[in-house]
Write an enzyme that holds these catalytic residues in place. Structure first.
Site, PDB file in Angstrom:
ATOM      1  CE  LYS A 179     -21.563   0.517  -6.198  1.00 51.90           C
ATOM      2  NZ  LYS A 179     -22.266   0.909  -7.745  1.00 51.90           N
TER       3      LYS A 179
ATOM      4  CB  SER B 222     -15.692  -4.263  -6.102  1.00 50.54           C
ATOM      5  OG  SER B 222     -16.551  -5.701  -5.708  1.00 50.54           O
TER       6      SER B 222
END
Length: 340
Positions: free
Chosen positions: A66, A321
């Protein structure tokens, strides 16, 4: 679960291109970490002998991919927008990413987070904002949506909203993870990417279509939060409200205005994984690959394991991720991993 029809605008797909991903890579150079692409004999064995290349974004700043999209979006703001400040809403990883990016770029940030967000993510977000004018606003997910409270606060304070996934600059920034993976690993037969709101999947699919056109791009979603899979199958936008899954990073209500058409155009398929399978993949990464991975971060590997026979002997990429697992949740995750 609620289903809502929508007609995606194909023109929106051109908001994110390989060129915009490359521009994002330039902005992130020297700021974001170029995370390693790792292999593991145990992971390859569990994938029936596939050559598995794992892009370890759990080792990225704030512990997740992110940071790439958040920093790219904030770095591309105009002077007036920077001066007024920004707002975002997130269960954790995007919140941390905006908080750190705002600190680095000296931009005031307001972060809207659910009061039941993982404690490790709430505390980290507050720590990134410490000493800045920014603040964290918590809310009850059962009473109001994050979009509603975020829109109200942004209007009151004159802030620019940077959503967690449905923004061209955020998507392009996330795509730089896929760009680095393909630059290092070379052409792939398949690329597995976790799916929540679709920012990472949209960005990586954009890169794969440009640099490895023979690669099959596969999104992986928790079975309890399968709005993306249903949307992809029907071509109509479906939603889900507060799905019960250990993958808190994938509890998004739906794909977005940008991510939906990009996924329809550039992704080959979406598969779903039940929580026990997801927890088992996460534990294997902990125990055998020595990678600290949160549940959402293990979605890509869990999806690969579910299709192991199909990709035996092939070259497969997987986006790890994030690694912001809440230590308090570990006993429950282990219990779920051993469920039938």
């Amino acid at each position: 679960m609620t289903d809502t029809a929508a007609t995606p605008d194909a023109a929106l797909t051109q908001a994110v291109t390989i060129e915009s991903v490359r521009r994002a890579a330039e902005r992130l150079s020297g700021v974001a970490r170029r995370t390693p692409v790792m292999t593991s004999r145990s992971v390859c064995e569990h994938a029936d002998g596939a050559d598995v290349f794992m892009k370890c974004e759990n080792l990225q700043r704030v512990g997740a991919f992110k940071f790439r999209g958040a920093y790219n979006a904030l770095a591309n703001l105009g002077d007036d927008e920077r001066a007024r400040g920004v707002l975002t809403y997130s269960s954790g990883n995007h919140a941390q990413a905006i908080a750190l990016s705002a600190r680095l770029l000296e931009i005031n940030a307001t972060i809207v987070m659910p009061e039941d967000a993982p404690g490790v993510k709430l505390s980290a977000t507050r720590a990134y904002l410490a000493g800045t004018p920014g603040d964290v606003v918590t809310y009850n997910r059962a009473e109001v949506t994050r979009e509603e409270i975020g829109a109200r606060i942004a209007e009151e304070r004159g802030l620019t909203i940077i959503p967690p996934y449905d923004h061209p600059d955020v998507i392009a920034g996330q795509g730089t993870a896929g760009l680095e993976l393909l630059e290092e690993a070379g052409p792939l037969d398949a690329l597995f990417v976790c799916l929540g709101g679709g920012g990472l999947l949209s960005g990586c699919a954009t890169v794969a279509r440009a640099l490895s056109p023979g690669c099959r791009v596969i999104g992986v979603e928790p079975a309890a939060a399968d709005d993306g899979a249903r949307s992809f199958k029907t071509g109509r936008l479906h939603t889900v409200h507060n799905p019960e899954t250990i993958a808190d990073g994938a509890r998004t209500p739906s794909l977005g205005r940008y991510t939906f058409p990009i996924i329809l155009e550039r992704v080959d398929e979406i598969v779903t994984v039940p929580d026990p399978g997801l927890a088992r993949a996460m534990l294997l990464l902990w125990e055998r690959a020595k990678l600290v991975v949160e549940p959402t971060g293990a979605l890509a590997i869990a999806g690969l394991f579910q299709q192991r026979e199909r990709w035996a002997g092939k070259r497969v990429g997987a986006l790890i991720s994030g690694g912001n697992v809440d230590p308090a949740a570990i006993p429950e995750l282990i219990t779920i991993a051993h469920a039938d």
